[in-house]
Design a protein around this motif. Structure first.
Motif, mmCIF file in Angstrom:
data_model
loop_
_atom_site.group_PDB
_atom_site.id
_atom_site.type_symbol
_atom_site.label_atom_id
_atom_site.label_comp_id
_atom_site.label_asym_id
_atom_site.label_seq_id
_atom_site.Cartn_x
_atom_site.Cartn_y
_atom_site.Cartn_z
ATOM 1 N N THR A 61 0.834 -1.191 0.000
ATOM 2 C CA THR A 61 0.000 0.000 0.000
ATOM 3 C C THR A 61 0.871 1.245 0.000
ATOM 4 O O THR A 61 1.878 1.319 0.691
ATOM 5 N N VAL A 62 0.470 2.193 -0.783
ATOM 6 C CA VAL A 62 1.216 3.437 -0.904
ATOM 7 C C VAL A 62 0.454 4.510 -0.153
ATOM 8 O O VAL A 62 -0.736 4.707 -0.380
ATOM 9 N N GLN A 63 1.127 5.184 0.742
ATOM 10 C CA GLN A 63 0.486 6.262 1.471
ATOM 11 C C GLN A 63 0.769 7.562 0.742
ATOM 12 O O GLN A 63 1.920 7.907 0.492
ATOM 13 N N MET A 64 -0.300 8.246 0.399
ATOM 14 C CA MET A 64 -0.179 9.484 -0.350
ATOM 15 C C MET A 64 0.029 10.650 0.616
ATOM 16 O O MET A 64 -0.523 10.668 1.702
ATOM 17 N N GLU A 65 0.807 11.595 0.195
ATOM 18 C CA GLU A 65 1.025 12.804 0.972
ATOM 19 C C GLU A 65 -0.177 13.726 0.828
ATOM 20 O O GLU A 65 -0.868 13.710 -0.186
ATOM 21 N N ASN A 66 -0.418 14.549 1.828
ATOM 22 C CA ASN A 66 -1.486 15.532 1.750
ATOM 23 C C ASN A 66 -1.125 16.590 0.715
ATOM 24 O O ASN A 66 0.014 17.036 0.634
ATOM 25 N N THR A 67 -2.127 16.999 -0.061
ATOM 26 C CA THR A 67 -1.874 18.030 -1.071
ATOM 27 C C THR A 67 -2.217 19.414 -0.552
ATOM 28 O O THR A 67 -1.800 20.399 -1.131
ATOM 29 N N TYR A 68 -2.982 19.466 0.522
ATOM 30 C CA TYR A 68 -3.429 20.730 1.101
ATOM 31 C C TYR A 68 -4.165 21.581 0.068
ATOM 32 O O TYR A 68 -4.122 22.790 0.098
ATOM 33 N N GLN A 69 -4.823 20.922 -0.859
ATOM 34 C CA GLN A 69 -5.605 21.591 -1.884
ATOM 35 C C GLN A 69 -7.032 21.681 -1.365
ATOM 36 O O GLN A 69 -7.692 20.668 -1.167
ATOM 37 N N LEU A 70 -7.517 22.881 -1.130
ATOM 38 C CA LEU A 70 -8.816 23.061 -0.501
ATOM 39 C C LEU A 70 -9.964 23.194 -1.486
ATOM 40 O O LEU A 70 -11.118 23.161 -1.091
ATOM 41 N N GLY A 71 -9.674 23.346 -2.737
ATOM 42 C CA GLY A 71 -10.724 23.473 -3.734
ATOM 43 C C GLY A 71 -10.348 22.719 -4.986
ATOM 44 O O GLY A 71 -9.184 22.405 -5.223
ATOM 45 N N PRO A 72 -11.335 22.418 -5.825
ATOM 46 C CA PRO A 72 -11.034 21.677 -7.048
ATOM 47 C C PRO A 72 -10.312 22.551 -8.066
ATOM 48 O O PRO A 72 -10.593 23.747 -8.174
ATOM 49 N N PRO A 73 -9.373 21.976 -8.831
ATOM 50 C CA PRO A 73 -8.697 22.758 -9.866
ATOM 51 C C PRO A 73 -9.649 23.157 -10.988
ATOM 52 O O PRO A 73 -9.522 24.221 -11.571
ATOM 53 N N LYS A 74 -10.620 22.286 -11.290
ATOM 54 C CA LYS A 74 -11.679 22.649 -12.234
ATOM 55 C C LYS A 74 -12.999 22.137 -11.668
ATOM 56 O O LYS A 74 -13.041 21.137 -10.954
ATOM 57 N N HIS A 75 -14.061 22.836 -11.972
ATOM 58 C CA HIS A 75 -15.359 22.495 -11.401
ATOM 59 C C HIS A 75 -15.991 21.310 -12.119
ATOM 60 O O HIS A 75 -15.642 20.976 -13.248
ATOM 61 N N PHE A 76 -16.942 20.717 -11.446
ATOM 62 C CA PHE A 76 -17.654 19.555 -11.964
ATOM 63 C C PHE A 76 -18.457 19.958 -13.201
ATOM 64 O O PHE A 76 -19.193 20.944 -13.173
ATOM 65 N N PRO A 77 -18.359 19.204 -14.303
ATOM 66 C CA PRO A 77 -19.051 19.574 -15.551
ATOM 67 C C PRO A 77 -20.534 19.199 -15.524
ATOM 68 O O PRO A 77 -20.939 18.150 -16.027
ATOM 69 N N VAL A 78 -21.345 20.067 -14.965
ATOM 70 C CA VAL A 78 -22.775 19.795 -14.794
ATOM 71 C C VAL A 78 -23.469 19.606 -16.140
ATOM 72 O O VAL A 78 -24.304 18.710 -16.302
ATOM 73 N N VAL A 79 -23.140 20.419 -17.119
ATOM 74 C CA VAL A 79 -23.801 20.334 -18.428
ATOM 75 C C VAL A 79 -23.511 18.992 -19.097
ATOM 76 O O VAL A 79 -24.415 18.345 -19.646
ATOM 77 N N THR A 80 -22.280 18.543 -19.033
ATOM 78 C CA THR A 80 -21.912 17.248 -19.622
ATOM 79 C C THR A 80 -22.644 16.111 -18.921
ATOM 80 O O THR A 80 -23.136 15.177 -19.568
ATOM 81 N N VAL A 81 -22.734 16.181 -17.600
ATOM 82 C CA VAL A 81 -23.427 15.140 -16.841
ATOM 83 C C VAL A 81 -24.926 15.181 -17.139
ATOM 84 O O VAL A 81 -25.576 14.128 -17.218
ATOM 85 N N ASN A 82 -25.493 16.366 -17.355
ATOM 86 C CA ASN A 82 -26.909 16.458 -17.749
ATOM 87 C C ASN A 82 -27.156 15.731 -19.066
ATOM 88 O O ASN A 82 -28.164 15.037 -19.224
ATOM 89 N N HIS A 83 -26.250 15.873 -20.015
ATOM 90 C CA HIS A 83 -26.382 15.164 -21.296
ATOM 91 C C HIS A 83 -26.285 13.649 -21.101
ATOM 92 O O HIS A 83 -27.030 12.891 -21.735
ATOM 93 N N ILE A 84 -25.387 13.214 -20.229
ATOM 94 C CA ILE A 84 -25.266 11.778 -19.939
ATOM 95 C C ILE A 84 -26.565 11.261 -19.330
ATOM 96 O O ILE A 84 -27.082 10.206 -19.726
ATOM 97 N N LEU A 85 -27.111 11.995 -18.362
ATOM 98 C CA LEU A 85 -28.368 11.581 -17.731
ATOM 99 C C LEU A 85 -29.485 11.456 -18.758
ATOM 100 O O LEU A 85 -30.223 10.464 -18.787
ATOM 101 N N LYS A 86 -29.617 12.463 -19.604
ATOM 102 C CA LYS A 86 -30.685 12.463 -20.608
ATOM 103 C C LYS A 86 -30.526 11.292 -21.576
ATOM 104 O O LYS A 86 -31.489 10.572 -21.862
ATOM 105 N N ASP A 87 -29.312 11.069 -22.070
ATOM 106 C CA ASP A 87 -29.077 9.991 -23.038
ATOM 107 C C ASP A 87 -29.358 8.614 -22.441
ATOM 108 O O ASP A 87 -30.029 7.780 -23.058
ATOM 109 N N VAL A 88 -28.849 8.374 -21.244
ATOM 110 C CA VAL A 88 -28.994 7.044 -20.633
ATOM 111 C C VAL A 88 -30.445 6.770 -20.265
ATOM 112 O O VAL A 88 -30.995 5.708 -20.592
ATOM 113 N N VAL A 89 -31.094 7.711 -19.603
ATOM 114 C CA VAL A 89 -32.469 7.479 -19.144
ATOM 115 C C VAL A 89 -33.415 7.320 -20.328
ATOM 116 O O VAL A 89 -34.250 6.406 -20.350
ATOM 117 N N THR A 90 -33.306 8.172 -21.333
ATOM 118 C CA THR A 90 -34.213 8.044 -22.485
ATOM 119 C C THR A 90 -33.940 6.774 -23.280
ATOM 120 O O THR A 90 -34.877 6.140 -23.770
#
Length: 179
Positions: A61-90
């Protein structure tokens, strides 16, 4: 001069202690003390265990060091996930009729497919929760609510509602950033 039994017991006990400290037997201790040559000796015990399977796993097992990164480098792609939801459900529910057993299995299948496709986007450090509800359309109303404890700066969700002639479906993806 005669010693009492209690005094004899204490004397024997102290001699036994000395014998165990020097790691000599009582007979050897008496003999060496009489001749005036008491040697200090030290006993050591060594053994080797065979490595267990648990030891091998802990080494891998490899123990990872803390990155001390408090926020995401890029935000979650809501629009892309909306398209995935629509395609799969329909694609899964376009021509389906409501049957309780079939819909129970479809909720599991649809949620697994959605989760796999969102994971394929390779968005680091987000925990994904996928919830799919399927119900019968029969002139009733339904209210579905959810509560989450999260950071509004980095956590988000995506949702899609589907209806056909006999059923409705609600698919939600919650993305929670792991600090």
């Amino acid at each position: 001069m005669m010693m009492s039994d209690n005094a004899k017991g204490r004397a024997a006990h102290s001699w036994k202690k000395r014998g165990s400290i020097s790691s000599l037997s009582n007979h050897e201790f008496w003999r060496k003390e009489i001749h005036g040559r008491i040697k200090d000796s030290m006993s050591t015990v060594s053994y080797m265990e065979e490595p267990s399977q648990r030891d091998d796993i802990s080494r891998l097992t490899v123990q990872m060091e803390n990155t001390y990164q408090l926020g995401p480098p890029k935000h979650f792609p809501v629009v892309t996930v909306n398209h995935i939801l629509k395609d799969v459900v329909t694609s899964y529910l376009q021509v389906e009729e409501y049957e309780p057993e079939l819909c129970r299995q479809m909720t599991k299948t649809i949620s697994e497919v959605i989760k796999a496709q969102v994971k394929d986007l390779m968005i680091p450090r987000y925990k994904l929760i996928v919830i799919v509800h399927i119900g019968q359309l029969n002139r009733q109303s339904i209210l579905i609510g959810s509560r989450c404890l999260w950071d509004p700066k980095s956590d988000t969700f995506s949702s899609y509602v589907f209806r056909n002639s006999s059923l409705f479906a609600l698919a939600n993806v919650y993305a929670v950033y792991l600090e």
